[in-house]
Design a protein around this motif. Structure first.
Motif, short mmCIF file in Angstrom:
data_model
loop_
_atom_site.label_atom_id
_atom_site.label_comp_id
_atom_site.label_asym_id
_atom_site.label_seq_id
_atom_site.Cartn_x
_atom_site.Cartn_y
_atom_site.Cartn_z
N ARG A 66 0.80 4.03 -2.90
CA ARG A 66 0.45 5.44 -2.67
C ARG A 66 1.62 6.38 -2.97
O ARG A 66 1.42 7.46 -3.52
N TYR A 120 0.84 -1.21 0.00
CA TYR A 120 0.00 0.00 0.00
C TYR A 120 0.87 1.25 0.00
O TYR A 120 0.59 2.23 -0.71
N LYS A 139 -11.57 7.61 6.11
CA LYS A 139 -12.27 8.37 5.07
C LYS A 139 -13.42 7.56 4.49
O LYS A 139 -14.51 8.08 4.26
N GLN A 140 -13.16 6.28 4.26
CA GLN A 140 -14.20 5.42 3.70
C GLN A 140 -15.36 5.27 4.66
O GLN A 140 -16.52 5.29 4.25
N GLU A 182 -7.76 -0.82 -2.88
CA GLU A 182 -8.07 -1.48 -1.61
C GLU A 182 -7.13 -2.67 -1.40
O GLU A 182 -6.69 -3.29 -2.37
N GLN A 191 -5.77 6.21 7.49
CA GLN A 191 -6.46 7.42 7.01
C GLN A 191 -7.49 7.07 5.94
O GLN A 191 -8.61 7.57 5.93
N HIS A 192 -7.09 6.15 5.05
CA HIS A 192 -7.99 5.71 3.98
C HIS A 192 -9.24 5.04 4.55
O HIS A 192 -10.37 5.31 4.14
N TRP A 217 -2.94 3.87 5.29
CA TRP A 217 -4.10 2.96 5.26
C TRP A 217 -5.15 3.33 6.30
O TRP A 217 -6.35 3.35 6.00
#
Lengths: 336, 336
Positions: free
Chosen positions: B128, B124, B326-327, B156, B322-323, B320
């Motif tokens: 990124r 990941y 957010k999701q 993902e 943070q992702h 990750w």
């Protein structure tokens, strides 16, 4: 279900290496009509596309549906496909390459068309209506002339960067194994497809070790179909049973690898060979797979035979195009 | 970037079999402080969790960040994890089993915690900020004590039914191959991990065929790290070069299988061994893989060395969590 949905008409299509099958459905996925033709994979792509369109028209005729009424067509094709553009890339068992299936059918039938791999279509059918309902990650393994694979992951067809994937027939399982149709050595389908099994069984019949098979089909690979192999088992041809168990074991070893890679909750085995002897196959694939996975995965998956037979891919194709259209709609809504 | 985002503090954690690394970041993923400890995998899970928490506190101290300010922690753990519950399942190289990492850290630090596999975290990070930016499907292969795999698919972490996946070190590549740490035979990591390479190279040094290695590290596997192997190559130990090429070839064969299964657009090779000799490794993995894929996949993927080194997993972990947050936010918005 609203009236308009019930009145919608969807077509599922299964383009195989040897035969093609079209089935037309209403909005509840009730089958209204069907048609079947030989594929004639050696003819050129243009003639092949024409033949696909004719089969669609025949299925509509059979179901008393005007092709103009079709709301969408979902077509499963052998080999890797580009799902974005709807292009059939390079099917190992057809003499076609980069065929724009979606464009051709959309131009001809004036309705949306979704193209996916044929095994993905079958696995999607099993996921929606068959042996793998509501699973999070389903892997399908369909041994036939080759060995097809498919995967439905969180409700979507698993696809890679540019092409569809799960071409598990071409994973190398035997470093110095027999030559495969793809030109490489020791691919899974070179050692464990129905064709590979038939070739080993034919040798046994030729040597006089499989009288049941000799009686049912002789030694011609063209005649040694799944039903003949099943007849041989019923006639107690012990060596044919061993050949099939060994193929199931090889598939199980490959499944163990797939469990490490994808951690499926369900593995569906399908195709004519599995259908002809579901218990024998399922038991030995599961046994070989479970024996080879890390402890944490031992109870993480089940191995089941497919439930929908020949209908899996056509039903899956019809359900898939509906799913794609629904998704496009909700994406459009989000944007607006 | 809003001021509040810049002022947020995120912690990335890499729990390895031998060492653990924590790094604290601001909202722009600029590193503020770090800490490193030995893992002591033989101690019990409770002591291990305590040690993880201490390392987090040390990293915060180093970065002059109050642990209470942390907005989230992303932690990569070895072996399969249950990402939903944040449980470390059964790491092959740690004497722990079913450790509720997320619950422990959330209770202790009062902030959201996301648990993922350590190689997934590294991949990941590369996806990124590193060698695989913006790829649709990235597979990472990290040969170390074992061989870890990870996959970022459409943004993902690819995960299976119940556990994380891509445990590619335990795919069987050699039917009667050497015994693996997992108890099975011929797993990829039994023939091609840094540890397997070190064992073969140690034999060569013992036989007097690898004077460069003998000088750099002797014949003790504990000393034959990646740097010693690189020194051996620099000293023209031809046999060590052959051993490494053969390991890369085996990894390439496994990568070919993964290309058939997942059709990645990028394959990232990482870990200390690859870092010590990126060109040698990348070239031979790519060559062996390309040679064994179906024609349609030949130009569909590139093989590249990782770009972020040790930072990949900590940066990936911080990005990750943070992702994930957010999701969760956007899902909550959709529902409301």
């Amino acid at each position: 279900m609203s009236e308009s949905t019930q009145q919608s008409r969807w077509l599922g299509f299964d383009l195989g290496g040897t035969k093609m099958l079209a089935q037309v459905y209403d909005g509840d996925n009730k089958a209204l009509g069907r048609a079947r033709k030989k594929t004639k994979g050696t003819s050129d792509a243009k003639a092949g596309l024409e033949r696909i369109a004719e089969t669609i028209e025949l299925a509509c005729e059979d179901g008393e549906v005007d092709p103009k009424e079709l709301s969408g067509i979902g077509i499963g094709c052998p080999g890797p496909v580009d799902m974005e553009s709807g292009t059939l890339l390079d099917p190992p068992n057809l003499a076609w390459n980069r065929v724009p299936v979606r464009k051709y059918l959309e131009d001809r039938f004036k309705c949306p068309v979704a193209v996916l791999n044929d095994v993905d279509a079958g696995v999607y059918g099993e996921y929606r209506y068959g042996a793998a309902r509501n699973a999070t990650c389903v892997i399908g393994v369909f041994p036939g002339t080759g060995i097809g694979g498919g995967c439905i992951y969180r409700g979507e067809v698993l696809r890679g960067g540019s092409a569809s994937c799960m071409e598990i027939g071409h994973i190398q399982v035997m470093p110095n194994g027999p030559i495969c149709g793809c030109g490489h050595r020791g691919c899974l389908e070179a050692v464990a497809s129905r064709l590979a099994i038939a070739a080993s069984a034919a040798k046994a019949a030729y040597r006089g070790q499989a009288p049941g098979l000799a009686k049912a089909a002789g030694t011609d690979l063209g005649s040694i179909r799944s039903s003949a192999l099943a007849a041989s088992i019923d006639a107690d041809d012990e060596i044919v049973k061993q050949i099939i168990k060994e193929a199931a074991r090889q598939i199980g070893i490959a499944v163990a690898g797939l469990v490490h890679v994808l951690s499926p909750d369900v593995v569906v085995l399908g195709g004519g060979l599995v259908e002809a002897m579901p218990d024998l196959f399922t038991e030995h694939v599961a046994k070989a797979a479970r024996k080879r996975v890390m402890p944490v995965y031992e109870d993480s998956f089940k191995v089941v035979p497919a439930a929908l037979g020949d209908d899996a891919a056509v039903l899956g194709g019809a359900a898939w195009v509906q799913h794609v259209l629904k998704q496009n709609e909700s994406q459009a809504e989000e944007k607006s």
